[in-house]
Structure formats: structure tokens, C-alpha cells
Scaffold this motif. Structure first.
Motif, short mmCIF file in Angstrom:
data_model
loop_
_atom_site.label_atom_id
_atom_site.label_comp_id
_atom_site.label_asym_id
_atom_site.label_seq_id
_atom_site.Cartn_x
_atom_site.Cartn_y
_atom_site.Cartn_z
N MET A 1 -26.44 -36.27 -26.43
CA MET A 1 -25.65 -35.25 -25.73
C MET A 1 -26.40 -33.92 -25.69
N GLN A 2 -26.99 -33.55 -26.83
CA GLN A 2 -27.70 -32.27 -26.90
C GLN A 2 -28.91 -32.28 -25.95
N GLU A 3 -29.66 -33.42 -25.92
CA GLU A 3 -30.81 -33.52 -25.03
C GLU A 3 -30.37 -33.45 -23.57
N ASN A 4 -29.25 -34.09 -23.25
CA ASN A 4 -28.74 -34.04 -21.88
C ASN A 4 -28.38 -32.62 -21.49
N ALA A 5 -27.78 -31.89 -22.44
CA ALA A 5 -27.39 -30.50 -22.17
C ALA A 5 -28.63 -29.64 -21.91
N ILE A 6 -29.69 -29.89 -22.69
CA ILE A 6 -30.93 -29.14 -22.52
C ILE A 6 -31.54 -29.45 -21.16
N ASP A 7 -31.51 -30.73 -20.76
CA ASP A 7 -32.04 -31.13 -19.46
C ASP A 7 -31.29 -30.45 -18.33
N ILE A 8 -29.97 -30.37 -18.47
CA ILE A 8 -29.14 -29.74 -17.44
C ILE A 8 -29.49 -28.26 -17.31
N VAL A 9 -29.62 -27.59 -18.45
CA VAL A 9 -29.97 -26.17 -18.44
C VAL A 9 -31.35 -25.95 -17.83
N SER A 10 -32.31 -26.82 -18.18
CA SER A 10 -33.66 -26.71 -17.64
C SER A 10 -33.66 -26.88 -16.13
N ARG A 11 -32.91 -27.85 -15.64
CA ARG A 11 -32.80 -28.05 -14.20
C ARG A 11 -32.15 -26.85 -13.53
N ALA A 12 -31.16 -26.30 -14.22
CA ALA A 12 -30.47 -25.12 -13.68
C ALA A 12 -31.43 -23.95 -13.55
N HIS A 13 -32.28 -23.77 -14.55
CA HIS A 13 -33.28 -22.70 -14.49
C HIS A 13 -34.23 -22.91 -13.32
N LEU A 14 -34.64 -24.15 -13.09
CA LEU A 14 -35.55 -24.45 -11.98
C LEU A 14 -34.89 -24.17 -10.63
N ILE A 15 -33.60 -24.52 -10.52
CA ILE A 15 -32.86 -24.26 -9.28
C ILE A 15 -32.75 -22.76 -9.03
N VAL A 16 -32.42 -22.02 -10.09
CA VAL A 16 -32.33 -20.56 -9.99
C VAL A 16 -33.67 -19.96 -9.58
N ALA A 17 -34.74 -20.43 -10.22
CA ALA A 17 -36.08 -19.91 -9.93
C ALA A 17 -36.48 -20.19 -8.49
N LEU A 18 -36.23 -21.39 -8.00
CA LEU A 18 -36.60 -21.74 -6.63
C LEU A 18 -35.81 -20.93 -5.62
N PHE A 19 -34.49 -20.85 -5.81
CA PHE A 19 -33.65 -20.08 -4.89
C PHE A 19 -34.09 -18.62 -4.86
N SER A 20 -34.32 -18.05 -6.04
CA SER A 20 -34.67 -16.63 -6.14
C SER A 20 -36.05 -16.36 -5.55
N TYR A 21 -36.98 -17.28 -5.76
CA TYR A 21 -38.32 -17.12 -5.18
C TYR A 21 -38.23 -17.10 -3.65
N LEU A 22 -37.49 -18.03 -3.09
CA LEU A 22 -37.36 -18.11 -1.63
C LEU A 22 -36.66 -16.87 -1.07
N LEU A 23 -35.65 -16.39 -1.78
CA LEU A 23 -34.97 -15.17 -1.35
C LEU A 23 -35.93 -13.99 -1.43
N GLY A 24 -36.66 -13.89 -2.52
CA GLY A 24 -37.61 -12.80 -2.67
C GLY A 24 -38.74 -12.85 -1.66
N SER A 25 -39.02 -14.04 -1.13
CA SER A 25 -40.13 -14.21 -0.19
C SER A 25 -39.83 -13.68 1.21
N ILE A 26 -38.58 -13.38 1.51
CA ILE A 26 -38.24 -12.91 2.85
C ILE A 26 -38.88 -11.54 3.08
N PRO A 27 -39.80 -11.41 4.03
CA PRO A 27 -40.51 -10.14 4.27
C PRO A 27 -39.73 -9.22 5.20
N PHE A 28 -38.72 -8.56 4.66
CA PHE A 28 -37.84 -7.75 5.50
C PHE A 28 -38.59 -6.67 6.27
#
Length: 209
Positions: A1-28
Motif C-alpha cells: 500500500m505504501q509503495e502504491n501511494a508513493i507511485d501515485i504521488v510520483s506520477r502526480a508530480h510528473l503530471i504537474v511538471a508536464l502541465f506546468s512546463y507546457l503552460l510556461g512554454s507559451i511565448p505570450f
């Protein structure tokens, strides 16, 4: 259970990082100047896609809008990450990941072959969203230095270099680390500006180059 929770958090961090990178990449700056019929901002002044270079077109409202949107990229990414994922320490961790990757996206945008801006506005927006006191202190520092010396690059370097100390003074250790990383990135991105400052060749705020 603990390992699964860590995996979920790690995936969540990757999703946040990808979304934020793409948002930051917009050259307004580039998008707005083209929509305004001012051509390619990369062929004007310093060639930067940020608000300071947009100001060199003589269009102050467009420069202000660019500043707000570039700052908003970091701020919005951090706030979304904080509220979508658990609050408290976890929320701050996600917000820090979001803000950092949004600034990286602005500096190295996918859409412009990783040739972007210098991330000052996006950094300030990130700091304001994560800790308004630290962000406000950095913004005031920028405004004071800019008003006295009229160099946007100098104001940015001083403000961002001071931000980790503001965070440390306010007891925000994690934000201090984030601010230090962003300050180092800003210094690296401002190498040419630093050289011009020492030579007395740096363009002042509002001056067309």
C-alpha cells in the motif's frame, strides 16, 4: 500500500511538471506582438520574448499585458497544483514543482526550439502565488532598483538574488530553496546582460535598441 501511494504521488508530480512546463512554454510576448502586427519580437531589440523587449516596440499596454501573462503562467501553475492536490505540506511541494517547471518552460519553450525568455516575470508570479509576502518583497526590490538605476536586468538580478533571503527570514525553507534555484537560473540566463552592465552597454528601461 505504501509503495502504491508513493507511485501515485510520483506520477502526480510528473503530471504537474508536464502541465506546468507546457503552460510556461507559451511565448505570450511573441504571440501578442504578432497579433498586434509588430512582427517577430525576436528580431527586435535584444531578441528576447519577454515584457522588457516588448516594451522596446513602444507599445506600453502590450508590454504590460505580456508581463501579466508571463507572471500568470507561474502563478496559475502553482495555484492549480496547490489546490488540485492535498493541501498543507503536500500542496506546497506540488506548487513548488509547478512553479519551477513553469519557469523552465518559459526559459526553454518546446514551441521555440528551447530558445525562450529569462523567466523573471514567471519567477515573480510563482513566488507571489506560493508566498505573497516573499513575492511582494521581491517585486518591491525590483521596482526600487529599476526606478533608481533604470536597468531591468539589474533590477531582476538583485530582486531574485534577494528572494531566497526573504524566504529564509520568513521561515519558508522550501520556498528559499526554490527561490535560490530560480535565482541561479536567472543569473545564468543573464550572462550577456551582466557583461553589458559591466561595460556600460546595457539598454535602459524604455529605451529602444
Amino acid at each position: 500500500m505504501q509503495e502504491n501511494a508513493i507511485d501515485i504521488v510520483s506520477r502526480a508530480h510528473l503530471i504537474v511538471a508536464l502541465f506546468s512546463y507546457l503552460l510556461g512554454s507559451i511565448p505570450f510576448g511573441l504571440v501578442l506582438t504578432r497579433l498586434a502586427g509588430l512582427g517577430d519580437i525576436r528580431e527586435i531589440g535584444s531578441g528576447n520574448v519577454g515584457a522588457t523587449n516588448v516594451l522596446r516596440t513602444g507599445n506600453k499596454p502590450l508590454a504590460l499585458l505580456t508581463l501579466m501573462l508571463d507572471a500568470g503562467k507561474g502563478g496559475i501553475a502553482a495555484m492549480i497544483a496547490y489546490h488540485v492536490y492535498p493541501g498543507g505540506e503536500n500542496g506546497i511541494d506540488f506548487a513548488i514543482v509547478a512553479g519551477l517547471t513553469a519557469v523552465i518552460g518559459h526559459n526553454f519553450p518546446l514551441w521555440l526550439r528551447f530558445q525562450g525568455g529569462k523567466g523573471v516575470a514567471t519567477t515573480l508570479g510563482t513566488l507571489l502565488a506560493i508566498s505573497w509576502q516573499i513575492g511582494l518583497a521581491a517585486c518591491v526590490t525590483w521596482a526600487v532598483i529599476a526606478a533608481v538605476f533604470r536597468y531591468s536586468s539589474l533590477a531582476a538580478l538583485v530582486a531574485l538574488a534577494a528572494s531566497p533571503f526573504y524566504a529564509w527570514y520568513l521561515g519558508s525553507e522550501k520556498v528559499a530553496v526554490l527561490a535560490a534555484l530560480l535565482a541561479i537560473l536567472a543569473i545564468i540566463r543573464h550572462q550577456e546582460n551582466i557583461k553589458r552592465l559591466f561595460k556600460g552597454e546595457e539598454g535602459k528601461i524604455g529605451k529602444k535598441k
